[in-house]
Enzyme design. Structure first.
Site, PDB file in Angstrom:
ATOM      1  N   GLU A  56      12.879   2.761  13.412  1.00  0.00           N
ATOM      2  CA  GLU A  56      11.836   3.830  13.381  1.00  0.00           C
ATOM      3  C   GLU A  56      11.117   3.745  14.147  1.00  0.00           C
ATOM      4  O   GLU A  56      10.554   3.584  15.462  1.00  0.00           O
ATOM      5  CB  GLU A  56      11.469   3.787  11.586  1.00  0.00           C
ATOM      6  N   LYS A 109       6.606  -1.560   1.863  1.00  0.00           N
ATOM      7  CA  LYS A 109       5.426  -1.321   2.442  1.00  0.00           C
ATOM      8  C   LYS A 109       4.452  -2.290   2.440  1.00  0.00           C
ATOM      9  O   LYS A 109       3.330  -2.344   1.540  1.00  0.00           O
ATOM     10  CB  LYS A 109       5.054   0.340   1.534  1.00  0.00           C
ATOM     11  N   TYR A 137       0.890  -1.247   0.528  1.00  0.00           N
ATOM     12  CA  TYR A 137       0.338   0.125  -0.067  1.00  0.00           C
ATOM     13  C   TYR A 137       1.024   1.206  -0.260  1.00  0.00           C
ATOM     14  O   TYR A 137       2.251   1.041   0.241  1.00  0.00           O
ATOM     15  CB  TYR A 137      -1.194  -0.137   1.427  1.00  0.00           C
ATOM     16  N   LEU A 141      11.178   1.384   6.634  1.00  0.00           N
ATOM     17  CA  LEU A 141      11.046   2.047   5.642  1.00  0.00           C
ATOM     18  C   LEU A 141      11.865   3.075   4.889  1.00  0.00           C
ATOM     19  O   LEU A 141      11.964   3.808   6.025  1.00  0.00           O
ATOM     20  CB  LEU A 141       9.269   2.132   5.798  1.00  0.00           C
TER      21      LEU A 141
HETATM   22  C1  LIG Z   1       6.908   2.157   9.620  1.00  0.00           C
HETATM   23  C2  LIG Z   1       6.770   3.577   9.063  1.00  0.00           C
HETATM   24  N1  LIG Z   1       7.904   4.324   8.194  1.00  0.00           N
HETATM   25  C3  LIG Z   1       8.413   5.540   8.425  1.00  0.00           C
HETATM   26  C4  LIG Z   1       7.317   6.033   7.608  1.00  0.00           C
HETATM   27  C5  LIG Z   1       6.924   7.440   6.682  1.00  0.00           C
HETATM   28  O1  LIG Z   1       6.973   7.517   5.521  1.00  0.00           O
HETATM   29  P1  LIG Z   1       6.981   8.624   4.374  1.00  0.00           P
HETATM   30  O2  LIG Z   1       7.452   9.668   4.679  1.00  0.00           O
HETATM   31  O3  LIG Z   1       6.766   7.721   3.009  1.00  0.00           O
HETATM   32  O4  LIG Z   1       5.263   8.821   5.117  1.00  0.00           O
HETATM   33  C6  LIG Z   1       5.881   5.152   7.702  1.00  0.00           C
HETATM   34  C7  LIG Z   1       4.660   5.829   6.336  1.00  0.00           C
HETATM   35  O5  LIG Z   1       3.269   5.159   7.218  1.00  0.00           O
HETATM   36  C8  LIG Z   1       5.710   4.025   8.045  1.00  0.00           C
HETATM   37  O6  LIG Z   1       4.230   3.555   8.307  1.00  0.00           O
END
Ligand SMILES: Cc1ncc(COP(=O)(O)O)c(C=O)c1O
Length: 288
Positions: free
Chosen positions: A181, A149, A35, A205
């Site tokens: 994270e 993701k 997603y 991620l």
């Molecule tokens: C586990 C995780 N890390 C980092 C992020 C940040 O990603 P982004 O900056 O692309 O929204 C998300 C965003 O949903 C996430 O679910």
């Protein structure tokens, strides 16, 4: 606002109430899918290319064939904005699964991906952005491929719930004391004018806002060091912040019982939020 989720498998736009899947659906039964969440400001996608690129990277990583080229996907998502007459701040959710098939772990043969996408209004959280948020720390018990993701979010869901039950906004995750994270965002520590964050390895991620933050730190001449900080480092941090498409650049003012800095958003965090607001073309920025 009328929301028209689209079943992209058929390139059709339909009202969300008409979207129906059988219960033997691989996203529902196995979490066998991927997603994206894309931020929308005043009716326009922010970091659009980055998100669409990551959607295709995630699909590749789980051997999921998307029935569109990147360009076709982008055209459909842009059309979704127009169909909804989207003018406000919001977000897009899109998911793609390995389709509908009788339950069996191995991939079904000749089955098309189920894809849908829809929009929601999402006003900016001015209170959080002005005052910062509290967090807890939790062990990172996820698998090794967090760069995908994937729909398998149970450890993230449990970590976020634990944060909520402790009156906090986020859970900061660590593996043997090294911070990876958060449950749904990337996290950073500021010490002596330098920003530290976990390197973009497979176990986090690769956030799209993080990619933007890399640009902002370069522009602002702030050193960004891709090196995991530890739980022990937190007590002497000058500032901490987290980033995501829904949270933006958000100050962390408390971690467990530790107050970060003077308990208010720090100077570097504010500069990066200002850069974000400029980059995203946000009207009425907080950090003018
Ligand atoms: C586990 C995780 N890390 C980092 C992020 C940040 O990603 P982004 O900056 O692309 O929204 C998300 C965003 O949903 C996430 O679910």
């Amino acid at each position: 606002m009328t929301v028209y989720p689209i079943t992209l498998t058929e390139s059709k736009f339909m009202h969300k109430d008409l979207l129906k899947y059988p219960f033997e659906e691989r996203g529902l039964q196995f979490g066998d899918g991927i997603y994206e969440v894309i931020r929308i400001y005043q009716g326009s996608y922010y970091l659009f290319e980055e998100h669409v690129d990551r959607l295709f990277r995630s699909a590749d990583a789980i051997k999921l064939e998307l029935p569109y080229t990147k360009q076709e996907m982008k055209d459909l998502l842009l059309e979704l904005l127009t169909k909804n007459d989207m003018k406000t701040d919001g977000k897009l959710y899109i998911q793609a699964t390995r389709g509908s098939a009788p339950r069996d772990h191995a991939f079904p043969v000749g089955v098309k991906s189920n894809i849908y996408a829809y929009l929601n209004d999402l006003p900016r959280n001015l209170d959080h952005l002005t005052n910062g948020v509290k967090t807890i720390t939790q062990r990172d018990v996820r698998w090794e491929n967090c760069f995908i993701k994937s729909l398998n979010l149970l450890p993230n869901v449990l970590a976020k719930q634990e944060a909520k039950e402790n009156g906090c906004y986020e859970a900061i995750l660590h593996r043997e004391g090294k911070v990876t994270e958060c449950s749904s965002s990337n996290v950073y520590l500021v010490k002596d004018g330098k920003v530290y964050t976990h390197p973009t390895k497979n176990n986090i991620l690769h956030g799209c806002v993080r990619m933007a933050v890399e640009r902002f730190t370069t522009d602002l001449n702030i050193p960004l060091i891709e090196e995991a900080f530890t739980l022990d480092d937190i007590s002497s941090a000058d500032e901490m912040f987290l980033t995501s498409s829904t949270s933006e650049v958000l100050s962390v003012v408390q971690v467990d019982k530790t107050t970060i800095g003077n308990g208010r958003p720090g100077n570097i965090t504010k500069q990066l939020l200002a850069a974000y607001e400029k980059d995203a073309n946000i009207k009425n920025p907080i950090q003018a």
